[in-house]
Design an enzyme around this catalytic site. Structure first.
Site, PDB file in Angstrom:
ATOM      1  N   ALA A  66       0.858  -1.186   0.000  1.00 40.64           N
ATOM      2  CA  ALA A  66       0.000   0.000   0.000  1.00 40.64           C
ATOM      3  C   ALA A  66       0.892   1.233   0.000  1.00 40.64           C
ATOM      4  CB  ALA A  66      -0.883  -0.012   1.241  1.00 40.64           C
ATOM      5  N   GLY A 110       0.835  -5.126   0.764  1.00 41.43           N
ATOM      6  CA  GLY A 110      -0.290  -5.240  -0.163  1.00 41.43           C
ATOM      7  C   GLY A 110       0.116  -5.798  -1.522  1.00 41.43           C
ATOM      8  N   GLU A 113       0.145  -9.458  -0.921  1.00 39.83           N
ATOM      9  CA  GLU A 113      -1.262  -9.856  -0.762  1.00 39.83           C
ATOM     10  C   GLU A 113      -1.983  -9.909  -2.111  1.00 39.83           C
ATOM     11  OE1 GLU A 113      -1.666  -6.769   2.339  1.00 39.83           O
ATOM     12  OE2 GLU A 113      -2.591  -8.327   3.557  1.00 39.83           O
ATOM     13  N   GLU A 133       4.214  -5.233   7.272  1.00 39.60           N
ATOM     14  CA  GLU A 133       3.307  -4.217   7.824  1.00 39.60           C
ATOM     15  C   GLU A 133       3.566  -3.898   9.292  1.00 39.60           C
ATOM     16  OE1 GLU A 133       2.295  -6.514   5.592  1.00 39.60           O
ATOM     17  OE2 GLU A 133       0.625  -5.752   4.395  1.00 39.60           O
TER      18      GLU A 133
HETATM   19  C1  HXC Z   1       4.989   4.650  -0.880  1.00 42.06           C
HETATM   20  C2  HXC Z   1       7.030   3.826  -1.494  1.00 42.06           C
HETATM   21  C3  HXC Z   1       6.688   2.538  -1.013  1.00 42.06           C
HETATM   22  C4  HXC Z   1       5.400   2.374  -0.461  1.00 42.06           C
HETATM   23  C5  HXC Z   1       8.689   2.460  -1.788  1.00 42.06           C
HETATM   24  N1  HXC Z   1       8.276   3.725  -1.951  1.00 42.06           N
HETATM   25  N2  HXC Z   1       7.741   1.729  -1.208  1.00 42.06           N
HETATM   26  N3  HXC Z   1       6.186   4.862  -1.423  1.00 42.06           N
HETATM   27  N4  HXC Z   1       4.592   3.471  -0.409  1.00 42.06           N
HETATM   28  N5  HXC Z   1       4.946   1.208  -0.018  1.00 42.06           N
HETATM   29  C6  HXC Z   1       9.022   4.850  -2.509  1.00 42.06           C
HETATM   30  C7  HXC Z   1      10.070   5.383  -1.561  1.00 42.06           C
HETATM   31  O1  HXC Z   1       9.492   6.267  -0.632  1.00 42.06           O
HETATM   32  C8  HXC Z   1      11.022   6.058  -2.510  1.00 42.06           C
HETATM   33  O2  HXC Z   1      10.472   7.317  -2.858  1.00 42.06           O
HETATM   34  C9  HXC Z   1      10.957   5.162  -3.757  1.00 42.06           C
HETATM   35  O3  HXC Z   1       9.753   4.412  -3.640  1.00 42.06           O
HETATM   36  C10 HXC Z   1      12.130   4.173  -3.801  1.00 42.06           C
HETATM   37  O4  HXC Z   1      12.159   3.497  -2.556  1.00 42.06           O
HETATM   38  P1  HXC Z   1      13.529   3.092  -1.836  1.00 42.06           P
HETATM   39  O5  HXC Z   1      13.176   2.659  -0.458  1.00 42.06           O
HETATM   40  O6  HXC Z   1      14.541   4.188  -2.001  1.00 42.06           O
HETATM   41  O7  HXC Z   1      13.974   1.868  -2.771  1.00 42.06           O
HETATM   42  P2  HXC Z   1      14.842   0.584  -2.389  1.00 42.06           P
HETATM   43  O8  HXC Z   1      16.008   0.959  -1.543  1.00 42.06           O
HETATM   44  O9  HXC Z   1      15.073  -0.126  -3.691  1.00 42.06           O
HETATM   45  O10 HXC Z   1      13.889  -0.309  -1.459  1.00 42.06           O
HETATM   46  C11 HXC Z   1      12.733  -0.906  -2.014  1.00 42.06           C
HETATM   47  C12 HXC Z   1      11.802  -1.413  -0.876  1.00 42.06           C
HETATM   48  C13 HXC Z   1      11.519  -0.272   0.115  1.00 42.06           C
HETATM   49  C14 HXC Z   1      12.472  -2.593  -0.162  1.00 42.06           C
HETATM   50  C15 HXC Z   1      10.541  -1.921  -1.585  1.00 42.06           C
HETATM   51  O11 HXC Z   1      11.100   0.882  -0.626  1.00 42.06           O
HETATM   52  C16 HXC Z   1      10.468  -0.599   1.117  1.00 42.06           C
HETATM   53  O12 HXC Z   1      10.720  -1.250   2.130  1.00 42.06           O
HETATM   54  N6  HXC Z   1       9.230  -0.103   0.880  1.00 42.06           N
HETATM   55  C17 HXC Z   1       8.132  -0.239   1.841  1.00 42.06           C
HETATM   56  C18 HXC Z   1       7.594  -1.652   1.835  1.00 42.06           C
HETATM   57  C19 HXC Z   1       6.460  -1.799   2.836  1.00 42.06           C
HETATM   58  O13 HXC Z   1       6.603  -1.515   4.030  1.00 42.06           O
HETATM   59  N7  HXC Z   1       5.324  -2.245   2.373  1.00 42.06           N
HETATM   60  C20 HXC Z   1       4.128  -2.438   3.178  1.00 42.06           C
HETATM   61  C21 HXC Z   1       3.264  -1.202   3.113  1.00 42.06           C
HETATM   62  S1  HXC Z   1       1.861  -1.341   4.136  1.00 42.06           S
HETATM   63  P3  HXC Z   1      11.395   8.627  -2.997  1.00 42.06           P
HETATM   64  O14 HXC Z   1      10.393   9.720  -3.229  1.00 42.06           O
HETATM   65  O15 HXC Z   1      12.149   8.748  -1.729  1.00 42.06           O
HETATM   66  O16 HXC Z   1      12.266   8.329  -4.177  1.00 42.06           O
HETATM   67  C22 HXC Z   1       0.780  -2.299   3.294  1.00 42.06           C
HETATM   68  C23 HXC Z   1      -0.557  -2.504   3.957  1.00 42.06           C
HETATM   69  C24 HXC Z   1      -1.500  -3.330   3.122  1.00 42.06           C
HETATM   70  O17 HXC Z   1       1.038  -2.755   2.233  1.00 42.06           O
HETATM   71  C25 HXC Z   1      -2.807  -3.568   3.815  1.00 42.06           C
HETATM   72  C26 HXC Z   1      -3.677  -2.352   3.916  1.00 42.06           C
HETATM   73  C27 HXC Z   1      -5.134  -2.672   4.045  1.00 42.06           C
END
Ligand code: HXC
Length: 259
Positions: A66, A110, A113, A133
């Protein structure tokens, strides 16, 4: 209306829904999910489309979950929204056409998922899957607590969810989370090879097999067996069953009509 967050393309009988936000690692904002629903509704009307592939743009990420920027604004009422992410993934799981997740990199939160809501998952060797998450102090709320436990077992699911640990593609194959892993450059060919095997089958049999497995595993054995029997009754009366059995006897390739 043209899509801004996804690309919808078709190649013969196969439709591709490609999440197109590579700059955000294909994070799934509300607009992306809305467009996905719209794409699925459009594809429902296209009889020539026999299967749908979900994938992410680029070489790094299938979908990083998400959109965390949008999550900052979410309240309890958003989690209870009957048309949220959980609803979209339920729609995908019960979609009438078979679905394949082409996992080309990170499939997190997500994103993982979404992949788990698909019928088949095929991952590139660089893929990483996980439900991180809890790092944000929320839980996998788009079916993750349920679908991961069903796919890999309760123990492994709890380990992955509570620690937020990612699983590599090879380990994901071992645990049954994905069915195959191939090099990224071979991923499309592998997905299309698997899809073509499904597309060779009678569409009605595909639909009812999918329904029997998904619905049957969510009910007791007796009800599941009855569902299987009723599905078979429909197929025994179908033209495609006559064609499939006749083609075998005549040693030729069956031509199915979906009826
Ligand atoms: C918004 C995101 C994002 C996300 C990455 N980005 N994941 N933006 N939401 N989920 C953005 C970063 O902010 C960054 O923006 C750009 O993408 C590149 O990310 P980096 O972290 O610099 O890249 P990298 O080092 O290659 O790492 C990739 C990654 C990491 C491992 C995927 O980005 C990461 O851990 N992302 C979050 C993953 C996460 O926690 N997902 C769960 C979300 S909660 P900028 O602007 O800085 O370039 C969820 C809930 C679902 O999914 C259920 C709800 C009902």
């Amino acid at each position: 209306m043209p899509f801004e967050n996804i690309e919808l393309t078709t190649k013969d009988q196969l439709a591709y829904i490609t999440i197109n936000r590579p700059e955000a690692r294909n994070a799934l904002n509300k607009e992306t999910l809305d467009e996905m629903v719209e794409a699925l509704e459009r594809l429902s009307q296209q009889e020539e489309v026999g299967a749908v592939v979900f994938t992410g743009q680029g070489e790094k990420s299938f979908a990083a979950g998400a959109d965390i920027k949008q999550l900052t604004e979410k309240s309890a009422m958003d989690a209870l929204n009957p048309q949220g992410m959980q609803y979209v993934y339920d729609m995908i799981e019960s979609y009438e056409k078979p679905t394949i997740a082409r996992i080309n990199g990170y499939a997190l939160g997500g994103g993982c998922e979404l992949a788990m809501a698909c019928d088949i998952r095929i991952a590139s060797t660089n893929a990483k899957l996980g439900l991180p998450e809890l790092n944000l102090s929320i839980i996998p709320g788009a079916g993750g607590t349920q679908r991961l436990a069903r796919l890999v077992g309760k123990g492994k699911a709890l380990e992955m969810i509570l620690t937020g640990k990612m699983m590599g593609a090879q380990e994901a194959v071992q645990f049954g989370l994905v069915s195959e892993t191939v090099a990224l450059e071979d991923l499309t060919a592998k997905v299309e090879e698997v899809a073509s095997k499904i597309l060779d089958k009678g569409p009605l049999a595909v639909k009812l097999a999918k329904l029997s497995v998904h619905m049957g595993t969510e009910t007791d054995m007796k009800t599941g067996l009855m569902l299987e029997k009723l599905s078979q009754a429909i197929l025994f009366n179908s033209e495609d069953k006559n064609e499939g059995t006749q083609a075998f006897i005549e040693k030729r390739k069956a031509v199915f009509q979906g009826k």
